[in-house]
Write a protein that holds these residues in place. Structure first.
Motif, PDB file in Angstrom:
ATOM      1  N   VAL A 109     -54.120 -47.022 -41.632  1.00 19.07           N
ATOM      2  CA  VAL A 109     -55.142 -46.240 -42.557  1.00 19.07           C
ATOM      3  C   VAL A 109     -54.928 -46.475 -44.073  1.00 19.07           C
ATOM      4  O   VAL A 109     -53.748 -46.384 -44.618  1.00 19.07           O
ATOM      5  N   GLY A 110     -56.006 -47.318 -44.649  1.00 15.61           N
ATOM      6  CA  GLY A 110     -55.863 -47.459 -46.209  1.00 15.61           C
ATOM      7  C   GLY A 110     -55.909 -46.133 -46.976  1.00 15.61           C
ATOM      8  O   GLY A 110     -56.640 -45.354 -46.421  1.00 15.61           O
ATOM      9  N   ASP A 111     -55.648 -46.389 -48.503  1.00 16.73           N
ATOM     10  CA  ASP A 111     -55.847 -45.392 -49.011  1.00 16.73           C
ATOM     11  C   ASP A 111     -57.444 -44.998 -49.189  1.00 16.73           C
ATOM     12  O   ASP A 111     -57.848 -43.655 -49.172  1.00 16.73           O
ATOM     13  N   ASP A 112     -58.420 -45.806 -49.446  1.00 13.22           N
ATOM     14  CA  ASP A 112     -59.794 -45.686 -49.315  1.00 13.22           C
ATOM     15  C   ASP A 112     -60.324 -44.785 -48.244  1.00 13.22           C
ATOM     16  O   ASP A 112     -61.262 -44.099 -48.229  1.00 13.22           O
ATOM     17  N   GLN A 113     -59.837 -45.367 -46.988  1.00 12.01           N
ATOM     18  CA  GLN A 113     -60.336 -44.504 -45.592  1.00 12.01           C
ATOM     19  C   GLN A 113     -59.530 -42.978 -45.871  1.00 12.01           C
ATOM     20  O   GLN A 113     -60.348 -42.009 -45.379  1.00 12.01           O
ATOM     21  N   LEU A 114     -58.623 -42.911 -46.174  1.00 10.32           N
ATOM     22  CA  LEU A 114     -57.743 -41.619 -46.321  1.00 10.32           C
ATOM     23  C   LEU A 114     -58.604 -40.495 -47.542  1.00 10.32           C
ATOM     24  O   LEU A 114     -59.224 -39.533 -46.985  1.00 10.32           O
ATOM     25  N   VAL A 115     -59.059 -41.254 -48.356  1.00 10.94           N
ATOM     26  CA  VAL A 115     -59.574 -40.511 -49.532  1.00 10.94           C
ATOM     27  C   VAL A 115     -61.037 -40.148 -48.883  1.00 10.94           C
ATOM     28  O   VAL A 115     -61.523 -39.255 -49.319  1.00 10.94           O
ATOM     29  N   ALA A 116     -61.656 -41.290 -48.336  1.00  6.67           N
ATOM     30  CA  ALA A 116     -63.075 -40.790 -47.719  1.00  6.67           C
ATOM     31  C   ALA A 116     -62.815 -39.687 -46.960  1.00  6.67           C
ATOM     32  O   ALA A 116     -64.007 -38.736 -46.855  1.00  6.67           O
ATOM     33  N   ALA A 117     -61.974 -39.707 -45.930  1.00 10.05           N
ATOM     34  CA  ALA A 117     -61.958 -38.838 -44.895  1.00 10.05           C
ATOM     35  C   ALA A 117     -61.635 -37.421 -45.443  1.00 10.05           C
ATOM     36  O   ALA A 117     -62.114 -36.406 -45.199  1.00 10.05           O
ATOM     37  N   LEU A 118     -60.765 -37.508 -46.459  1.00 10.82           N
ATOM     38  CA  LEU A 118     -60.250 -36.258 -47.143  1.00 10.82           C
ATOM     39  C   LEU A 118     -61.365 -35.599 -47.763  1.00 10.82           C
ATOM     40  O   LEU A 118     -61.570 -34.352 -48.041  1.00 10.82           O
ATOM     41  N   ARG A 119     -62.200 -36.322 -48.489  1.00 14.05           N
ATOM     42  CA  ARG A 119     -63.321 -35.942 -49.160  1.00 14.05           C
ATOM     43  C   ARG A 119     -64.373 -35.404 -48.121  1.00 14.05           C
ATOM     44  O   ARG A 119     -64.770 -34.222 -48.172  1.00 14.05           O
ATOM     45  N   ASN A 120     -64.642 -35.808 -46.722  1.00 17.78           N
ATOM     46  CA  ASN A 120     -65.149 -35.304 -45.938  1.00 17.78           C
ATOM     47  C   ASN A 120     -64.677 -33.784 -45.401  1.00 17.78           C
ATOM     48  O   ASN A 120     -65.461 -32.919 -45.355  1.00 17.78           O
ATOM     49  N   CYS A 121     -63.469 -33.839 -45.235  1.00 16.20           N
ATOM     50  CA  CYS A 121     -62.582 -32.561 -44.689  1.00 16.20           C
ATOM     51  C   CYS A 121     -62.770 -31.386 -45.906  1.00 16.20           C
ATOM     52  O   CYS A 121     -63.179 -30.231 -45.580  1.00 16.20           O
ATOM     53  N   LEU A 122     -62.523 -31.729 -47.128  1.00 15.12           N
ATOM     54  CA  LEU A 122     -62.835 -30.831 -48.149  1.00 15.12           C
ATOM     55  C   LEU A 122     -64.136 -30.394 -48.101  1.00 15.12           C
ATOM     56  O   LEU A 122     -64.399 -29.015 -48.616  1.00 15.12           O
ATOM     57  N   ALA A 123     -65.079 -31.049 -47.940  1.00 13.11           N
ATOM     58  CA  ALA A 123     -66.528 -30.503 -47.709  1.00 13.11           C
ATOM     59  C   ALA A 123     -66.743 -29.514 -46.665  1.00 13.11           C
ATOM     60  O   ALA A 123     -67.732 -28.686 -46.804  1.00 13.11           O
ATOM     61  N   ARG A 124     -65.942 -29.343 -46.007  1.00 10.90           N
ATOM     62  CA  ARG A 124     -65.919 -28.438 -44.855  1.00 10.90           C
ATOM     63  C   ARG A 124     -65.309 -27.119 -44.736  1.00 10.90           C
ATOM     64  O   ARG A 124     -65.516 -26.352 -44.253  1.00 10.90           O
ATOM     65  N   VAL A 125     -64.319 -27.136 -45.936  1.00  5.76           N
ATOM     66  CA  VAL A 125     -63.855 -25.703 -46.206  1.00  5.76           C
ATOM     67  C   VAL A 125     -64.573 -25.028 -47.058  1.00  5.76           C
ATOM     68  O   VAL A 125     -65.667 -25.537 -47.774  1.00  5.76           O
ATOM     69  N   SER A 126     -64.290 -23.927 -47.340  1.00  6.86           N
ATOM     70  CA  SER A 126     -65.021 -22.754 -48.108  1.00  6.86           C
ATOM     71  C   SER A 126     -64.822 -23.302 -49.638  1.00  6.86           C
ATOM     72  O   SER A 126     -63.928 -23.805 -50.081  1.00  6.86           O
ATOM     73  N   THR A 127     -65.828 -22.777 -50.581  1.00 10.61           N
ATOM     74  CA  THR A 127     -65.634 -23.226 -51.929  1.00 10.61           C
ATOM     75  C   THR A 127     -64.493 -22.683 -52.362  1.00 10.61           C
ATOM     76  O   THR A 127     -63.633 -23.081 -53.212  1.00 10.61           O
ATOM     77  N   ALA A 128     -64.172 -21.233 -51.971  1.00 11.37           N
ATOM     78  CA  ALA A 128     -62.899 -20.773 -52.428  1.00 11.37           C
ATOM     79  C   ALA A 128     -61.510 -21.496 -52.271  1.00 11.37           C
ATOM     80  O   ALA A 128     -60.562 -21.846 -52.891  1.00 11.37           O
ATOM     81  N   VAL A 129     -61.628 -22.021 -50.924  1.00 12.76           N
ATOM     82  CA  VAL A 129     -60.109 -23.086 -50.602  1.00 12.76           C
ATOM     83  C   VAL A 129     -60.479 -23.987 -51.258  1.00 12.76           C
ATOM     84  O   VAL A 129     -59.200 -24.762 -51.809  1.00 12.76           O
ATOM     85  N   ARG A 130     -61.388 -24.822 -51.272  1.00 11.90           N
ATOM     86  CA  ARG A 130     -61.460 -26.314 -52.000  1.00 11.90           C
ATOM     87  C   ARG A 130     -61.304 -25.948 -53.531  1.00 11.90           C
ATOM     88  O   ARG A 130     -60.622 -26.873 -53.994  1.00 11.90           O
ATOM     89  N   THR A 131     -61.809 -25.126 -54.051  1.00 14.74           N
ATOM     90  CA  THR A 131     -61.222 -24.854 -55.367  1.00 14.74           C
ATOM     91  C   THR A 131     -59.880 -24.676 -55.894  1.00 14.74           C
ATOM     92  O   THR A 131     -59.564 -25.362 -56.600  1.00 14.74           O
TER      93      THR A 131
END
Lengths: 222, 190
Positions: free
Chosen positions: B120-142
């Motif tokens: 897993v490269g950093d780009d893949q990790l960052v893309a997947a992480l962005r995806n995961c952060l979009a799934r949590v609530s605004t309060a958690v993400r913030t």
């Protein structure tokens, strides 16, 4: 044998609290491995969106708007009640700055109980709502006030209760009924679709017709 | 360690000094230079598009200018700016939700599982992480972004988010395993 999850269950919170980890977390292979994983996760979170930058001219837009708002405020104090307490500064409720520097708009409100102005978004029946808007670079402008998303209180630009002065529109109205009041400023270079009274419908219709819409902070009268 | 984004003490001092000298516009300029980009990224974490994030950025500094003279030097200007930005973003989101109730704030991107075990490269990790952060609530993400992206302390976060540090510590420490599991579901092992 099941994997030790103590680092996730307990260690992460201890770290966030700034507390020391006991010897278990050094000795346990699973916990050491988990620590390494979370270091990488935190680093990845830290590197997110590092490339994001606002447009180069954003600071100039803010400075332009600050100067514009200053001029608006100076004129407003003449237009509105002269004896109002000076401490009651305008509350900027909503401002939209288009990426097109030729068009900019703002919408703000003040609430008054008698001659006393106050901040906030909650009012009592009988209080006065004063709206002020600025629409620069638009051919058509309308200032509207809705109640409970279903009732149009007014829609105007130059007739009562609105008063237009250059690119600014002011309106003052008594909040006589309970409910949630919502001011909306519409700006367009073509005719703005007429209001039906249903806030959502009117805003979506106006947007579809190419209008720029600023929805102000809602005010609850209770 | 990831790069620190500390309080810009020089900018804070310069802005406060400008305020003492009734030079609000100069103070505003210093603050925009020092904190504009990070406030923009913070707004982006709420708004999820550049245009709205920039509107909120501009609105934040305009409102800050209105209130600069009344700012208490007891709290950092940076934390104060974050508070304004958070409130403006939430106001905007509330207005948008009222008007577009059928459109969810976060359009959940489809998960695209990768072959487990792939490097897993950093780009893949960052893309997947962005995806995961979009799934949590605004309060958690913030909370997570303020902590690990903005490097804020819990007292600063407490002031900005108007929630106790203890609550935020628990929220962040629970969010990390949730994000970890989300990454694993996408085939990303750390």
């Amino acid at each position: 044998m099941s994997r030790c999850t103590r680092f996730e269950d307990e260690g992460l919170l201890r770290i966030e609290r700034g507390e020391a980890l006991d010897s278990h977390f050094d000795e346990c292979t699973d916990c050491r491995h988990a620590q390494q994983e979370y270091v990488r996760l935190k680093r990845a979170i830290g590197s997110l969106d590092e490339e994001l930058e606002p447009s180069p001219e954003w600071q100039e837009r803010v400075l332009d708007s600050v100067k514009l708002a200053g001029a608006t405020r100076a004129n407003t104090s003449r237009w509105w009640v002269g004896g109002v307490a000076l401490a009651a500064s305008a509350v900027v409720a909503a401002v939209l700055l288009n990426t097109n520097p030729g068009r900019a708009g703002s919408l703000s409100h003040e609430l008054f109980s008698g001659q006393v102005a106050y901040r906030g978004a909650a009012a009592k029946p009988g209080d006065q709502l004063r709206l002020q808007s600025t629409a620069r670079g638009s051919r058509y402008t309308q200032l509207r006030l809705y109640r409970d998303d279903q009732e149009l209180i007014f829609s105007c630009n130059d007739g009562p209760p609105c008063e237009q002065e250059s690119d600014r529109i002011f309106a003052s109205v008594a909040l006589t009924a309970f409910g949630r009041y919502q001011a909306v400023l519409l700006m367009s270079d073509s005719a703005i679709p007429p209001a039906t009274g249903a806030l959502d419908h009117d805003v979506l219709t106006a947007r579809e017709a190419g209008s720029q819409v600023i929805v102000g902070e809602s005010i609850d009268v209770r | 360690m990831w790069p620190l984004m500390p309080l810009d003490e020089t900018a804070e001092r310069a802005a406060l000094q400008a305020l003492d000298n009734n030079q609000s516009e100069h103070a505003l300029r210093r603050l925009m230079q020092a904190y504009g980009t990070e406030i923009y990224r913070f707004c982006y974490s709420f708004m999820k598009n550049r245009s709205d994030a920039e509107d909120m950025l501009q609105l934040t500094f305009m409102q800050a200018y209105e209130a600069l003279e009344g700012h208490s030097s007891k709290s950092s200007l940076r934390a104060w700016l974050y508070t304004i930005a958070r409130n403006r973003c939430l106001d905007k989101l509330k207005a948008e939700r009222r008007l577009q109730t059928r459109v969810a704030f976060v359009e959940e991107p489809p998960e695209s599982p990768m072959e487990s075990g792939d490097p897993v490269g950093d780009d893949q990790l960052v893309a997947a992480l962005r995806n995961c952060l979009a799934r949590v609530s605004t309060a958690v993400r913030t909370a997570v972004l303020l902590r690990f992206q903005r490097e804020l302390s819990y007292p600063e976060m407490e002031a900005i988010l108007q929630e106790s540090a203890k609550t935020l510590q628990v929220r962040v420490s629970r969010a990390l395993p949730e994000l970890h599991r989300c990454l694993l579901r996408q085939g990303i092992s750390l």
